[in-house]
Motif scaffolding. Structure first.
Motif, PDB file in Angstrom:
ATOM      1  N   LYS A 235      38.911  35.659  10.364  1.00  0.00           N
ATOM      2  CA  LYS A 235      38.900  34.285  10.867  1.00  0.00           C
ATOM      3  C   LYS A 235      39.961  33.443  10.127  1.00  0.00           C
ATOM      4  CE  LYS A 235      33.931  34.627  11.891  1.00  0.00           C
ATOM      5  NZ  LYS A 235      32.578  34.087  11.586  1.00  0.00           N
TER       6      LYS A 235
ATOM      7  N   TYR B 168      32.385  33.561  21.664  1.00  0.00           N
ATOM      8  CA  TYR B 168      31.047  33.263  21.119  1.00  0.00           C
ATOM      9  C   TYR B 168      30.073  32.797  22.199  1.00  0.00           C
ATOM     10  CZ  TYR B 168      32.248  33.788  16.150  1.00  0.00           C
ATOM     11  OH  TYR B 168      32.581  34.287  14.906  1.00  0.00           O
TER      12      TYR B 168
ATOM     13  N   PHE C 228      25.540  24.654  16.204  1.00  0.00           N
ATOM     14  CA  PHE C 228      26.823  24.796  15.507  1.00  0.00           C
ATOM     15  C   PHE C 228      27.931  25.360  16.407  1.00  0.00           C
ATOM     16  CE2 PHE C 228      24.144  28.516  14.615  1.00  0.00           C
ATOM     17  CZ  PHE C 228      24.943  29.538  15.100  1.00  0.00           C
TER      18      PHE C 228
ATOM     19  N   ASN D 196      32.744  32.163   6.775  1.00  0.00           N
ATOM     20  CA  ASN D 196      32.388  33.518   6.307  1.00  0.00           C
ATOM     21  C   ASN D 196      33.462  34.576   6.592  1.00  0.00           C
ATOM     22  OD1 ASN D 196      31.901  33.788   9.022  1.00  0.00           O
ATOM     23  ND2 ASN D 196      29.719  34.231   8.822  1.00  0.00           N
TER      24      ASN D 196
ATOM     25  N   HIS E 283      34.623  38.448  11.370  1.00  0.00           N
ATOM     26  CA  HIS E 283      33.699  38.715  12.480  1.00  0.00           C
ATOM     27  C   HIS E 283      33.664  40.204  12.754  1.00  0.00           C
ATOM     28  CE1 HIS E 283      31.962  38.886  16.501  1.00  0.00           C
ATOM     29  NE2 HIS E 283      32.957  39.698  16.789  1.00  0.00           N
TER      30      HIS E 283
HETATM   31  P1  ATP Z   1      30.060  37.058  13.567  1.00  0.00           P
HETATM   32  O1  ATP Z   1      29.624  37.068  15.009  1.00  0.00           O
HETATM   33  O2  ATP Z   1      31.079  35.985  13.289  1.00  0.00           O
HETATM   34  O3  ATP Z   1      30.478  38.414  13.101  1.00  0.00           O
HETATM   35  P2  ATP Z   1      27.368  37.281  12.719  1.00  0.00           P
HETATM   36  O4  ATP Z   1      27.252  38.264  13.836  1.00  0.00           O
HETATM   37  O5  ATP Z   1      27.030  37.715  11.347  1.00  0.00           O
HETATM   38  O6  ATP Z   1      28.820  36.676  12.657  1.00  0.00           O
HETATM   39  P3  ATP Z   1      26.257  35.287  14.491  1.00  0.00           P
HETATM   40  O7  ATP Z   1      24.820  34.983  14.579  1.00  0.00           O
HETATM   41  O8  ATP Z   1      26.901  36.057  15.583  1.00  0.00           O
HETATM   42  O9  ATP Z   1      26.518  35.985  13.061  1.00  0.00           O
HETATM   43  O10 ATP Z   1      27.013  33.905  14.288  1.00  0.00           O
HETATM   44  C1  ATP Z   1      28.387  33.801  14.568  1.00  0.00           C
HETATM   45  C2  ATP Z   1      29.020  32.885  13.557  1.00  0.00           C
HETATM   46  O11 ATP Z   1      28.485  31.585  13.697  1.00  0.00           O
HETATM   47  C3  ATP Z   1      28.762  33.246  12.095  1.00  0.00           C
HETATM   48  O12 ATP Z   1      29.660  34.193  11.598  1.00  0.00           O
HETATM   49  C4  ATP Z   1      28.949  31.904  11.413  1.00  0.00           C
HETATM   50  O13 ATP Z   1      30.319  31.661  11.146  1.00  0.00           O
HETATM   51  C5  ATP Z   1      28.456  30.936  12.458  1.00  0.00           C
HETATM   52  N1  ATP Z   1      27.075  30.544  12.155  1.00  0.00           N
HETATM   53  C6  ATP Z   1      25.974  31.299  12.300  1.00  0.00           C
HETATM   54  N2  ATP Z   1      24.872  30.620  11.925  1.00  0.00           N
HETATM   55  C7  ATP Z   1      25.306  29.393  11.528  1.00  0.00           C
HETATM   56  C8  ATP Z   1      24.680  28.226  11.038  1.00  0.00           C
HETATM   57  N3  ATP Z   1      23.371  28.181  10.867  1.00  0.00           N
HETATM   58  N4  ATP Z   1      25.469  27.171  10.736  1.00  0.00           N
HETATM   59  C9  ATP Z   1      26.803  27.202  10.912  1.00  0.00           C
HETATM   60  N5  ATP Z   1      27.458  28.278  11.367  1.00  0.00           N
HETATM   61  C10 ATP Z   1      26.729  29.358  11.680  1.00  0.00           C
END
Ligand code: ATP
Ligand code: MG
Length: 137
Positions: free
Chosen positions: A9, A49, A57, A112, A115
């Motif tokens: 990211k 997404y 969020f 974080n 992805h």
């Molecule tokens: P990614 O899809 O980015 O690999 P993930 O699968 O671990 O991450 P998801 O539940 O798909 O987690 O969420 C996608 C992204 O949304 C997360 O990587 C994070 O950056 C953001 N995100 C998730 N939960 C929160 C939250 N509570 N507040 C803010 N951002 C969030």
């Protein structure tokens, strides 16, 4: 062979973590089959997404993903979808184990750095969204 979509990211790119992240996947033994740098539009980020569109969020997340260059990659190998997620660590870096990418290199959930696809179906859809067939090795 199994394939997954991994993206560094904008925060990971800005912080100079590209080689660190790529080397963790390489050292594990996974094979890089596609890579490019691009700044996705907000509309593109919303497509990526789409499953999170009801979450509070969602808007901030899509704004952020489209805020700068992203390294989009396809990695291949046995169990790469699930094990890739293991290398990445839990979504919230406060809960990611040390030794994982997020555990070692990130602090907050909104920044974080990486992805990874969460299953075979999403892997297929995300690879098709980010790459044309001729861009894959
Ligand atoms: P990614 O899809 O980015 O690999 P993930 O699968 O671990 O991450 P998801 O539940 O798909 O987690 O969420 C996608 C992204 O949304 C997360 O990587 C994070 O950056 C953001 N995100 C998730 N939960 C929160 C939250 N509570 N507040 C803010 N951002 C969030
Ligand atoms: Mg996810």
């Amino acid at each position: 062979m199994e394939r997954t979509f991994i993206a560094i990211k904008p925060d990971g790119v800005q912080r100079g973590l590209i080689s660190e992240i790529i080397s963790r996947f390489e050292r594990k033994g996974f094979k890089l089959v596609a890579i490019k740098i691009m700044t996705p539009s907000k509309e593109f980020a919303q497509k990526h997404y789409d499953d999170l569109k009801e979450r509070p969020f969602f808007n901030g997340l899509c704004e952020f993903l489209s805020s700068g260059p992203v390294i989009a990659m396809v990695w291949e190998g046995e169990g790469v979808i699930k094990y890739g997620r293991k290398l990445i660590g839990a979504t919230d870096p406060q809960k990611s184990e040390p030794g994982t990418i997020r555990g070692d290199l990130a602090v907050v959930v909104g920044r974080n750095i990486i992805h990874g696809s969460d299953g075979p179906e999403t892997a297929k859809n995300e690879i098709n969204l980010w790459f044309k067939p001729q861009e894959l090795m």
